[in-house]
Design an enzyme around this catalytic site. Structure first.
Site, PDB file in Angstrom:
ATOM      1  N   LYS A 187       0.845  -1.548  -0.076  1.00 38.04           N
ATOM      2  CA  LYS A 187      -0.101  -0.184  -0.242  1.00 38.04           C
ATOM      3  C   LYS A 187       0.856   1.281  -0.035  1.00 38.04           C
ATOM      4  O   LYS A 187       0.296   2.124  -0.896  1.00 38.04           O
ATOM      5  CB  LYS A 187      -1.189  -0.087   2.067  1.00 38.04           C
ATOM      6  CG  LYS A 187      -2.694  -1.025   1.249  1.00 38.04           C
ATOM      7  CD  LYS A 187      -2.818  -1.023   2.447  1.00 38.04           C
ATOM      8  CE  LYS A 187      -4.191  -1.935   2.504  1.00 38.04           C
ATOM      9  NZ  LYS A 187      -4.534  -2.163   3.802  1.00 38.04           N
ATOM     10  N   GLN A 189      -5.547  -1.250  10.090  1.00 27.82           N
ATOM     11  CA  GLN A 189      -5.632  -2.329   9.107  1.00 27.82           C
ATOM     12  C   GLN A 189      -5.932  -2.979   9.942  1.00 27.82           C
ATOM     13  O   GLN A 189      -5.882  -3.380  11.455  1.00 27.82           O
ATOM     14  CB  GLN A 189      -4.322  -2.929   8.984  1.00 27.82           C
ATOM     15  CG  GLN A 189      -3.604  -3.947   8.128  1.00 27.82           C
ATOM     16  CD  GLN A 189      -3.816  -4.093   6.564  1.00 27.82           C
ATOM     17  OE1 GLN A 189      -4.293  -2.990   5.911  1.00 27.82           O
ATOM     18  NE2 GLN A 189      -4.259  -4.920   6.319  1.00 27.82           N
ATOM     19  N   ASP A 217     -11.574   3.059   3.777  1.00 27.86           N
ATOM     20  CA  ASP A 217     -12.232   1.859   3.721  1.00 27.86           C
ATOM     21  C   ASP A 217     -13.364   2.215   3.203  1.00 27.86           C
ATOM     22  O   ASP A 217     -14.129   1.329   3.124  1.00 27.86           O
ATOM     23  CB  ASP A 217     -11.890   1.375   5.320  1.00 27.86           C
ATOM     24  CG  ASP A 217     -10.324   0.097   4.740  1.00 27.86           C
ATOM     25  OD1 ASP A 217      -9.559   0.128   3.805  1.00 27.86           O
ATOM     26  OD2 ASP A 217      -9.581   0.237   5.857  1.00 27.86           O
TER      27      ASP A 217
END
Ligand code: GUN
Length: 305
Positions: free
Chosen positions: A54, A98, A121
């Site tokens: 990422k 995460q 997200d």
């Protein structure tokens, strides 16, 4: 019929190139560099690999990447304090924590402490509600990637019968919301669905997101249907021989049995190289979108729902 293989790797590269182009324009016109903060708690090896890629791709598209690595035993209050700091940092436009988090941390509490405008997200309860009511929101990356590939293949999705297998908050539920928004008739199937084969057989679009290796066989697929395989499962592959330590080699497979489904479907995503690469590409797109919204700049076209 032999299905068209939807090349997610190439599609994701194209999305990243479009993001990079728009990032350059934003920097040029406003002097602002979009920034993504990724928070990793603990040392889960898979998460570490994921977070590293990422970061690399964020920088490759011209954005700033901020990585925060915390010990596995980090106190919840310390994690919340970091999120609070990132919420208030004008250089940070996107925040990703995460998952999964270590067991002592309350995932819902942590996710809902992120500023919804920075929730790239799309997991914050506000974004879930906005998506569910068809309003502008941050959209979860994996379903967004699936939607982009479906729109690209079909043009309009209006009136198509879609079956989503799996009801997770990360994929199944937001995927269903996005398909409803694009005027599909949507069924969400799961482990308690009475006639799963019959339900799947009615679908023009099948999105499999259950995390069970090769569970959807080709004889469940309506001829010509589009199959989007979200699963990434590692299975033993004795045909590949053994590793140096004597253990059997492994390979990645999806939630659908690729060979039998590809023989019936009109189009199908492979594993690897299908949905997977699209998830990170959409994360970058979401970070750019969040930056543009925060600063009243023109949003990139075609990179959100
Ligand atoms: N872990 C695995 N996939 C994801 C994702 O898309 N977002 C976050 N935050 N954690 C993940």
């Amino acid at each position: 019929m032999t299905a068209k293989i939807i090349d997610g790797k190439a599609f994701a590269a194209d999305v990243r190139a479009r993001v990079a182009k728009h990032v350059a324009r934003v920097k040029d016109e406003s002097g602002i560099t979009p920034g993504l903060a990724v928070v990793l708690v603990g040392e889960d090896p898979a998460s570490q690999v994921y977070v590293r890629s990422k970061g690399t791709m964020t920088v490759e598209t011209g954005m700033n990447s901020y990585e925060h690595k915390l010990n596995a035993d980090t106190a919840e209050a310390d994690l919340l304090a970091l999120i609070d700091k990132l919420n208030g940092d004008p250089a940070v436009h996107g925040i990703l924590v995460q998952l999964p988090l270590p067991g002592h941390l309350n995932e819902d509490l942590v996710i809902n402490s992120i500023d919804p405008a920075k929730d790239v997200d799309g997991f914050h309860i506000s974004n879930v509600g906005l998506l569910g009511t068809g309003q502008k929101s941050m959209v979860p990356c994996t379903p967004l990637g699936c939607l982009m590939m479906l729109r690209d293949h079909h043009g309009s999705l209006s009136g198509l019968d879609a079956v989503v297998i799996g009801r997770s908050n990360i994929v199944g539920k937001p995927m269903a919301q996005l398909l409803i928004k694009d005027s599909c008739t949507v069924t969400v199937a799961h482990s308690r669905t009475k006639d799963l084969p019959g339900t799947v057989r009615r679908a023009d679009i099948v999105v499999a997101a259950v995390g069970r290796p090769q569970m959807v066989p080709g004889d469940w697929i309506k001829p010509g249907a589009t199959v989007i395989d979200v699963g990434i499962n590692r299975i033993e592959a004795p045909e590949r021989g053994t590793k140096e330590d004597g253990s059997v080699k492994t390979r990645l497979v999806g939630d659908v049995d690729f060979d039998s489904c590809a023989a019936v479907a009109g189009a199908i995503t492979p594993v690897p190289g299908g949905v997977g690469p699209m998830t990170i590409a959409c994360l970058l797109a979401n970070t750019l979108t969040a930056c543009c919204r925060a600063n009243g700049l023109e949003e990139p076209q075609g990179l959100t729902a």
